[in-house]
Every structure is written in C-alpha cells, then in structure tokens.
Write a protein that holds these residues in place. Structure first.
Motif, short mmCIF file in Angstrom:
data_model
loop_
_atom_site.label_atom_id
_atom_site.label_comp_id
_atom_site.label_asym_id
_atom_site.label_seq_id
_atom_site.Cartn_x
_atom_site.Cartn_y
_atom_site.Cartn_z
N SER A 1 17.73 -30.75 31.36
CA SER A 1 17.42 -30.55 29.95
C SER A 1 18.67 -30.66 29.08
N GLU A 2 18.45 -30.96 27.81
CA GLU A 2 19.52 -31.03 26.82
C GLU A 2 19.15 -30.16 25.63
N PHE A 3 20.09 -29.35 25.20
CA PHE A 3 19.90 -28.47 24.05
C PHE A 3 20.06 -29.28 22.77
N ILE A 4 18.99 -29.37 21.97
CA ILE A 4 19.05 -30.09 20.70
C ILE A 4 18.65 -29.20 19.52
N GLY A 5 18.10 -28.02 19.80
CA GLY A 5 17.58 -27.17 18.74
C GLY A 5 16.08 -27.33 18.57
N LEU A 6 15.54 -26.69 17.57
CA LEU A 6 14.10 -26.70 17.32
C LEU A 6 13.79 -27.60 16.12
N PRO A 7 12.85 -28.55 16.27
CA PRO A 7 12.45 -29.36 15.11
C PRO A 7 11.88 -28.47 14.00
N LEU A 8 12.44 -28.61 12.80
CA LEU A 8 12.08 -27.78 11.66
C LEU A 8 11.68 -28.63 10.47
N ARG A 9 10.89 -28.03 9.58
CA ARG A 9 10.57 -28.70 8.31
C ARG A 9 11.85 -28.93 7.51
N PRO A 10 11.95 -30.04 6.79
CA PRO A 10 13.16 -30.31 5.99
C PRO A 10 13.48 -29.20 4.99
N ALA A 11 12.45 -28.53 4.46
CA ALA A 11 12.68 -27.46 3.47
C ALA A 11 13.49 -26.33 4.08
N ILE A 12 13.36 -26.12 5.39
CA ILE A 12 14.13 -25.09 6.07
C ILE A 12 15.42 -25.67 6.65
N ALA A 13 15.31 -26.83 7.31
CA ALA A 13 16.49 -27.44 7.93
C ALA A 13 17.59 -27.71 6.91
N GLY A 14 17.21 -28.04 5.68
CA GLY A 14 18.19 -28.37 4.66
C GLY A 14 18.39 -27.29 3.61
N LEU A 15 17.93 -26.07 3.89
CA LEU A 15 17.98 -25.01 2.88
C LEU A 15 19.42 -24.58 2.57
N ASP A 16 19.74 -24.52 1.30
CA ASP A 16 21.01 -23.95 0.81
C ASP A 16 20.66 -22.59 0.20
N ARG A 17 20.83 -21.53 0.99
CA ARG A 17 20.40 -20.21 0.54
C ARG A 17 21.11 -19.76 -0.73
N ALA A 18 22.39 -20.02 -0.80
CA ALA A 18 23.15 -19.58 -1.97
C ALA A 18 22.66 -20.26 -3.24
N ALA A 19 22.40 -21.56 -3.14
CA ALA A 19 21.97 -22.31 -4.32
C ALA A 19 20.56 -21.92 -4.75
N GLU A 20 19.73 -21.53 -3.80
CA GLU A 20 18.33 -21.23 -4.09
C GLU A 20 18.06 -19.74 -4.29
N HIS A 21 19.09 -18.90 -4.13
CA HIS A 21 18.87 -17.45 -4.11
C HIS A 21 18.20 -16.92 -5.38
N ASP A 22 18.75 -17.23 -6.53
CA ASP A 22 18.21 -16.67 -7.77
C ASP A 22 16.79 -17.14 -8.02
N ARG A 23 16.54 -18.43 -7.79
CA ARG A 23 15.18 -18.97 -7.98
C ARG A 23 14.20 -18.28 -7.03
N ALA A 24 14.61 -18.14 -5.77
CA ALA A 24 13.73 -17.53 -4.77
C ALA A 24 13.42 -16.08 -5.11
N CYS A 25 14.41 -15.36 -5.61
CA CYS A 25 14.17 -13.97 -6.01
C CYS A 25 13.12 -13.91 -7.13
N ARG A 26 13.19 -14.86 -8.05
CA ARG A 26 12.20 -14.88 -9.13
C ARG A 26 10.80 -15.14 -8.59
N VAL A 27 10.69 -15.94 -7.54
CA VAL A 27 9.38 -16.21 -6.93
C VAL A 27 8.70 -14.90 -6.52
N PHE A 28 9.49 -13.96 -5.99
CA PHE A 28 8.95 -12.68 -5.51
C PHE A 28 9.16 -11.54 -6.50
N GLU A 29 9.61 -11.89 -7.71
CA GLU A 29 9.86 -10.90 -8.76
C GLU A 29 10.84 -9.82 -8.29
#
Length: 369
Positions: free
Chosen positions: A154-182
């Motif tokens: 076997s070869e370790f490659i990781g888990l196939p993920l949706r692009p929205a998660i694989a490419g997520l920039d948490r810092a850039a999206e933090h304020d917007r995401a907080c507003r989503v959940f108020e």
C-alpha cells in the motif's frame, strides 16, 4: 471513452471519498463514463444520484469484522452478488474498478478479478476492512488514508476530500463562517461534533460544561446529530461575556464549521481526523469505545504528530472540558503548532492523486505525478 466503475457504500466514510474521486476524474476527463456499484441498504441510494453519478445496485453481503462462524456463510451470500457485479462491470465495459471498502466492495473486487479488470483499492481507516484486505492481495494499486495502515503493497496518499475542504483557508474564511452561525468572530469558538449521528457521551459532557465555558468567553458551536436535537435544545448567551452556545442538528457544509472554529472536540472517525488535519484545525479526539478499535488507531498518527490530543471516552466529562478547553483554546502558540502539524501530516490532494492513478490504468491520461 474511459469507462470506470467505483464501488463503495453503506456509510459516508465510503461514499464521500468515492464521490470526491469521481469528481476529480470528471474534472480531468469530462466525458468519462462513471458507474457506481452500491446496495439498496446504504447511504449511496441518496448521495450517489445527488452527486450526478449513475448507481447500479447489487445484493448486500454483510461481512463480519473478525473471524467467526458467520464468515462461513459469506461465500454463499457472495455468489449472487458477484454475478450481479460482473453484469454491471460488463455492461459498463469497465476499464478499471475502484473500490472504497464496505459490504458492496468484496463482490465487486471478486467480479473484477474474474473478468481480469484492474482493481484500485482505497482504504480510509487505519484498521483495514476485510474486503480491502482480500482485494489488496491482487489489486494493481492499494492506497491508504493514513500512514500507519497495515496493507501489503500500500501507499499512503491521504483521503479524497471535497475541494471546499481540501482547499479551505480557515484564516481567510473565519469571519464569514462565524457570521454563518451568528457567532462573534473576535471570540474563541469550540466546535463539537460526534459525527453525523452525534455522540451521547460527548454531548452530555458539553451540556454539563458549556455554561462555564461561556463564562470564560468561549463560544460553543455544538453539532448534536439529528436524533439528539429536540424541542428542548435551545441556544444560550452568557449575560456577562456575550459568548454563545449555538446548538445545531446538522451542518451540511462542514468547511464553514471548521473555518469558524479555533478548536474541535469530536470522535475520531477517518473523515474527521483527516479533514481537521488537512484544514489545520487543532482537535481533541475521543475515540468510540466500541467496535474493533479503529477510531483509536485513526487518531494515533495525528496525535503522535502533535496535531491532536487524545481523550478516552470515559474521561470525556464536563469537569475535564471546563478545566482543559480554556487552557488549550487560549494558547494561540500551541494551537498554531498543532495546526501546522496536522497540515504537514496529511496531504490535501488525495482525490487528484487517486484519479490520476485510475486514469493511468484505464489508459485515459490524467496528470502524471
């Protein structure tokens, strides 16, 4: 025309990486003919058609996790399922079969072997399932989501993920995401999730602890699971700090929850462990205390790398949370180090890597790596 059949179902642990891989294949070869083999008993009857993929059903073949008398019945159950899988593979003119484990995969693997169709296996847990153990002996490619999975060749490659998660920039999206959940983006956020079904012990501990966490100025975004969300479930705001306890039944876009959070408390299913590592979200992982121990094994590599902290289910109490969560969530340097450790451990491009391997075997190109 490239013809690829994918097999996997039962739970989101199998269907989510399957869909992510199918999407990566379609991105590379838009006219690829993709067919998914599933059973009528699993989640795939809903999520596979919703992803725009053709689903063909075969009879389910439950597989015992361990050697037991039930194992003797499997060959008889498998015969009809293998016959049905061979029909799907033949009708699809399959160039490659990609399997993600679960009940549906073993008949598909055996059918592909009989038809001399190349097989690619992806195992998403640290402890491999029986179907993938069997197929690993003859598969052309064996890929794993964790570096410590014991599968030959076997070869370790990781888990196939949706692009929205694989490419997520948490810092850039933090304020917007907080507003989503108020939520207030200037205050720390603890994300709690026991998976799609919720986790009773974690939920109970958080209900005990959240008033004190709010008093410390820590907001709590609590994903309870649909069955645990009742009319008595209400949000609470601390009058002194303004911190909010925000209970929700389910989150469709977990990338928003990850972006809003500074720390996560949750089970250590494969998806949670890999996703939090990839997006750099520090976590406290509480393995399910039942089953074959796969959740504890899933957590090992991330804990050892320093990206997560392990907490036994029996130790997950309101008292532990009120003592430890404030220390962790307010230590910005420690959180930054945990975040970096997770990102360094887990690749974020597994869907593309797997798609390329599959297309190379199918003769359909893909990107060379």
């Amino acid at each position: 025309m490239v013809n690829i059949v994918l097999a996997g179902g039962g739970t989101a642990g199998h269907t989510s990486p399957l869909i992510a891989t199918a999407d990566a294949i379609r991105e590379r070869v838009p006219d690829a003919n993709l067919v998914v083999i599933g059973t009528a008993k699993g989640l795939e009857t809903r999520v596979i058609p919703a992803a725009g993929l053709r689903l063909e059903l075969i009879p389910p073949v439950p597989l015992p996790r361990k050697l037991s008398p039930e194992l003797a019945k499997v060959p008889f159950r498998v015969v009809g399922a293998v016959r049905a899988a061979k029909q799907v593979l033949t009708d699809a003119r399959a160039d490659v079969l990609v399997g993600f484990g679960g009940y549906v995969s073993l008949p598909a693997y055996l059918a592909a072997r009989q038809l001399k169709i190349p097989v690619v296996v992806h195992e998403q847990n640290s402890v491999p399932g029986l179907a993938n153990k069997v197929a690993g002996k003859f598969a052309a490619e064996v890929c794993t989501a964790f570096p410590d999975t014991e599968l030959p060749r076997s070869e370790f490659i990781g888990l196939p993920l949706r692009p929205a998660i694989a490419g997520l920039d948490r810092a850039a999206e933090h304020d917007r995401a907080c507003r989503v959940f108020e939520l207030n983006p200037t205050m720390p956020v603890l994300l709690v999730s026991g998976g799609s079904q919720g986790a009773r012990s974690i939920n109970n501990a958080v209900v005990d602890a959240f008033p004190k966490l709010l008093a410390e100025g820590i907001q709590v975004l609590h994903v309870l699971g649909q069955k645990n969300f009742t009319n008595e479930t209400v949000e609470v705001t601390d009058a002194e700090t303004g911190a909010v306890y925000r209970p929700v039944a389910y989150v469709d876009a977990m990338e928003d929850a990850y972006a809003a959070a500074d720390l996560m408390l949750g089970r250590s299913g494969a998806g949670t462990v890999v996703e939090t590592a990839v997006v750099g979200l520090p976590s406290v992982l509480v393995p399910l205390p039942h089953g074959n121990g796969e959740q504890a094994r899933n957590a090992e590599s991330l804990v050892q790398a320093g990206g997560a902290r392990l907490l036994a289910d029996s130790a997950c109490t309101g008292a532990w949370l009120t003592a430890e969560i404030p220390r962790m969530i307010n230590d910005k340097d420690k959180l930054a180090a945990m975040s970096q450790a997770g990102r360094e451990l887990m690749p974020n491009d597994a869907a593309g890597v797997l798609a390329d391997r599959v297309l190379a075997l199918a003769g359909g190109g893909g990107h060379t790596r």
